[in-house]
Every structure is written in C-alpha cells, then in structure tokens.
Design a protein around this motif. Structure first.
Motif, PDB file in Angstrom:
ATOM      1  N   GLY A  88      73.797 -23.216  -2.580  1.00 50.11           N
ATOM      2  CA  GLY A  88      75.086 -23.877  -3.463  1.00 50.11           C
ATOM      3  C   GLY A  88      74.698 -25.543  -3.136  1.00 50.11           C
ATOM      4  O   GLY A  88      74.898 -26.166  -4.296  1.00 50.11           O
ATOM      5  N   ARG A  89      73.679 -26.004  -2.114  1.00 47.00           N
ATOM      6  CA  ARG A  89      73.716 -27.466  -2.384  1.00 47.00           C
ATOM      7  C   ARG A  89      72.318 -27.429  -3.697  1.00 47.00           C
ATOM      8  O   ARG A  89      72.068 -28.524  -4.634  1.00 47.00           O
ATOM      9  N   VAL A 101      79.869 -17.761  -1.756  1.00 45.52           N
ATOM     10  CA  VAL A 101      80.031 -16.784  -0.654  1.00 45.52           C
ATOM     11  C   VAL A 101      79.031 -17.554   0.319  1.00 45.52           C
ATOM     12  O   VAL A 101      79.198 -17.133   1.548  1.00 45.52           O
ATOM     13  N   GLY A 102      78.957 -18.709   0.506  1.00 43.16           N
ATOM     14  CA  GLY A 102      78.799 -19.416   1.099  1.00 43.16           C
ATOM     15  C   GLY A 102      79.644 -19.964   2.749  1.00 43.16           C
ATOM     16  O   GLY A 102      80.007 -19.393   3.893  1.00 43.16           O
ATOM     17  N   LEU A 150      79.403 -22.439  -8.877  1.00 43.30           N
ATOM     18  CA  LEU A 150      80.584 -22.137  -8.316  1.00 43.30           C
ATOM     19  C   LEU A 150      80.611 -20.973  -7.236  1.00 43.30           C
ATOM     20  O   LEU A 150      81.360 -20.421  -6.482  1.00 43.30           O
ATOM     21  N   ALA A 151      79.868 -19.555  -7.540  1.00 42.36           N
ATOM     22  CA  ALA A 151      79.711 -18.686  -6.889  1.00 42.36           C
ATOM     23  C   ALA A 151      79.181 -18.655  -5.951  1.00 42.36           C
ATOM     24  O   ALA A 151      78.722 -18.421  -4.612  1.00 42.36           O
ATOM     25  N   ALA A 152      78.341 -19.590  -5.830  1.00 42.94           N
ATOM     26  CA  ALA A 152      77.500 -19.717  -4.246  1.00 42.94           C
ATOM     27  C   ALA A 152      78.352 -20.950  -3.145  1.00 42.94           C
ATOM     28  O   ALA A 152      77.712 -20.620  -2.278  1.00 42.94           O
ATOM     29  N   ALA A 153      78.974 -21.445  -3.754  1.00 39.28           N
ATOM     30  CA  ALA A 153      80.355 -22.161  -2.865  1.00 39.28           C
ATOM     31  C   ALA A 153      80.891 -21.079  -1.936  1.00 39.28           C
ATOM     32  O   ALA A 153      81.278 -20.757  -0.783  1.00 39.28           O
ATOM     33  N   LEU A 207      81.043 -29.363   0.949  1.00 36.62           N
ATOM     34  CA  LEU A 207      80.224 -28.845   0.079  1.00 36.62           C
ATOM     35  C   LEU A 207      81.454 -28.726  -1.984  1.00 36.62           C
ATOM     36  O   LEU A 207      81.480 -28.889  -2.434  1.00 36.62           O
ATOM     37  N   GLU A 208      82.324 -27.714  -1.183  1.00 34.59           N
ATOM     38  CA  GLU A 208      83.282 -26.951  -1.555  1.00 34.59           C
ATOM     39  C   GLU A 208      84.250 -28.161  -2.202  1.00 34.59           C
ATOM     40  O   GLU A 208      84.770 -27.868  -3.804  1.00 34.59           O
TER      41      GLU A 208
END
Length: 395
Positions: free
Chosen positions: A178-179, A231-232, A226-229, A252-253
């Motif tokens: 996400g980062r 998943v996190g 958005l998808a990476a966040a 982060l979100e």
C-alpha cells in the motif's frame, strides 16, 4: 542553485526501478513461493496422514488456488472456493455415476453444475469452481478411482483451511504494498506539478501533453492502491502476527481518498495550465512558486512513503506540514495578477485544493486542512487559523 526538474515518465521509472522496490518485489515473490510450497505439502500430509485419504488431489490444489487469489476479501473468496469445489466434486461424482463419461454427458454435467451453482451463490468464483470440479470428475477422476466419493469433498475443505492458515502463519507485510502504491501516485502528481510549474514559468506548454496523458492513465494505479490497502487490512484481521500493525493500516487507509483526490486535482490543474499557455496568457511568479513548492512537497512525501522507517516519518512529516501551512497561508487572491484571466484563478483554486489534499496525506483532518487556507470569502465555512511563526509578517 537551480532545481533539478524531471519529467513525469522519468519520475515514474525512478520509483519503479529503485533498488528498494526491486528488492521488495523479489521478497514478495519468494514469500509467495514459500507459502505455496509449505501450504500444499501440509494440506497433502493432513489429508493423507490425519484423514487417511490415499490420493488427496484436491487438498494441495485448493491451497495453491487460494494462495493465488489477489486483492482483498481472500477469506470470503476462500470460503466460496471451498464451497464451489465441494459442490462441484460431489455433484460430479453423482452425475458421472449415473450418466457415465462422454461428449454429451460433459455438456449435461457442466450445464447442471452451473445451474445448481447459480442457486447456491451469485459469485462467479463459486460457479467456476463447481463446473471445474465436475469436469475433473467426469474426465480424469471418475467415480471408482482411488480417493473418490466424499473424501474428495473433504479434501477441498482441508485445502481451503490450510490455505488460510498458511497466509496467517507466513504473512506478508500489510503495509509495504500500500505504501509503495501511494508513493507511486504521489511521485506522478509531483512530476505533473513540476511540468506545470515549468510551463507556467516559460509560458510554453512544453511537456504538458505528456504530463496530462500520464495523469489520465493513473486509474489502474489508484485501483492497485485501494486493493493493496484492502489486502493489508485483511492480513491484520487474519494473522495474529500482524495484529500490532492494525493502527498503522488504518492510518494508511485514512489517507487514500486524499491521495486519489490529489491525482484528480493535479489532472484539472494540468489541463487548465495547458489552456492558459495555448491562449498565450501568463501567471504571476508567486503562483508559479506555489505550484513548484507543491511539486517539491509531493516528491518528498513520495520518497517518504517509498521507505519503510516510521522513525523517519516522525521526523520529516512535521517539516512538510510546516511548509504546507506556509503555502496555504500565502495562497490568497493576491497571488493573482491584476486583470488576471479565468485560467489563473482556476490554477490558484486547484493549488489550494492540492494543498489541502497533501495536508490530509500528512495526517490532518479535512476540516483542519481547510482552516489552514488563507480565506477568499468574507464568511468562510472553515475560519482561518493563525499558526505561530507563519503570520508574524502580518502583525
């Protein structure tokens, strides 16, 4: 010393090609291989040694499929996968037992399987797995072969459980992807703003066409972010080893809408700058400096998010916030030339909006970020707050 300017595509290549990014991708690839290898072997062993299944084909297969799922909601999709595979295997066993193998039988088996799946769930994943399971039974694993019957259905369930357990016990970082996506988007925004500042300074459109094209093609990157966040967040829910990272994932979100809005505002700003340059108009030097400063701050934030050290963030974010506060306090109507054209007003307005967006990326609420702006109305919705060390010149 003149500031080194880099184009949008060059900045993007710099982020993508950094040694740290490459190392991160290699680590992610090796972790995926390790998860699949360990999970498949464990599922096969559990089905064979614990449940006594001689050839638990579906156990390791289900693990590999679940681990291959990308994006968020892997828990839900793993349940759907297990359900689809279980229904497909059971239905295939039943239909092949009565219809037998053959060309027309395959058509009937697939048709009935998809019909049953449509009543069981609306998910395409369930429908696909039901059909695939039935086809496998009808072609290479018909009833009567070793490990048939209900054992196959149980193997699919075992594989789903082991797959989720593997994700929980061998988790990837819930923050890194996400980062990195945030860093990529802020890097593109920085380069677009840098190109705009150059065009406004010279009065020539220059590379603006290319910059506008680059920022228009960022929707897939926004979707990846958005998808990476997602998943996190799922990872911190599934893995006890990652529960301590929940607060950072939520932080982060919270900034993702601001990053997305930064891209949209940068796109509008670049298009208006192109109109202004094509019209042969100019803007004040002060407005050029505002856009240039935003480009530099966005680049610093990009570099910050591309790293992994929270300690660095703690020391650098306050400095960037201070620069944004100064910028917000100076971005008032006096930045417009006398008899300024419409495009100049639009550029100022978009610059103010991006300043607010970047303050939100730094962790501010939208209300606080709006109140940092110099007022352009006699009755602003968010009254301007005066910050120590920023307004001394006015006193």
């Amino acid at each position: 010393m003149a500031k080194l300017r880099i184009g949008t595509l060059e900045r993007l290549r710099q982020i993508e090609g950094s040694l740290e990014s490459r190392a991160r991708r290699v680590r992610k690839r090796w972790l995926a291989i390790l998860q699949a290898a360990v999970g498949a072997g464990l599922a096969y062993w559990v089905a064979q040694a614990v449940f006594g299944h001689d050839s638990p084909f579906f156990a390791p297969i289900t693990v590999v499929i679940i681990l291959g799922l990308s994006g968020g909601d892997r828990i839900r999709r793993a349940v759907e996968l297990a359900m689809g595979c279980t229904i497909g295997v059971g239905l295939g066993d039943l239909l092949v037992l009565y219809l037998g193998p053959g060309v027309w039988q395959i058509s009937i088996i697939v048709g009935i399987s998809l019909l049953v799946a449509s009543f069981a769930s609306k998910s395409p994943l369930v429908s696909n797995q039901v059909a695939i399971g039935a086809i496998l039974i009808a072609t290479i694993m018909p009833p009567g072969t070793e490990g048939g019957g209900p054992a196959r259905m149980l193997d699919a369930i075992i594989g789903a459980i082991i797959g989720l357990a593997t994700i929980a016990l061998l988790p990837s970082s819930p923050l890194n992807s996400g980062r990195h996506e945030v860093a990529k988007l802020l890097g593109i925004a920085s380069s677009v703003l840098d190109d705009v500042a150059t065009a406004l300074d010279k009065g020539e459109s220059g590379e603006l066409d290319r910059a506008i094209h680059a920022v228009h093609n960022t929707q897939p990157d926004i979707n990846n972010m958005l998808a990476a966040a997602k998943v996190g967040r799922e990872m911190t829910s599934l893995s006890p080893l990652m529960w301590g990272a929940r607060r950072r994932v939520r932080s982060l979100e919270r900034i993702l809408p601001a990053v997305e809005q930064t891209m949209r505002n940068a796109r509008v700003l670049a298009r208006r700058a192109l109109v202004l340059c094509d019209d042969g108009d100019r803007v004040s030097t002060r407005l050029v400096n505002i856009v240039d400063e935003l480009a530099d701050i966005a680049a610093s934030l990009s570099d910050l998010f591309d790293g992994e050290a929270d300690a660095v963030e703690a020391t650098q974010i306050p400095g960037l916030v201070r620069r944004l506060q100064i910028l917000a306090a100076s971005a008032d109507m006096s930045a417009i030339r006398e008899n300024g054209v419409l495009s100049e007003y639009v550029i100022l307005a978009q610059s103010r909006s991006i300043t607010v967006d970047l303050l939100e990326v730094c962790g501010w609420s939208r209300e606080s970020a709006m109140s940092a702006l110099a007022p352009t109305s006699e009755t602003p919705a968010y009254p301007h707050e005066r910050w120590p060390g920023i307004h001394e010149d006015d006193d």
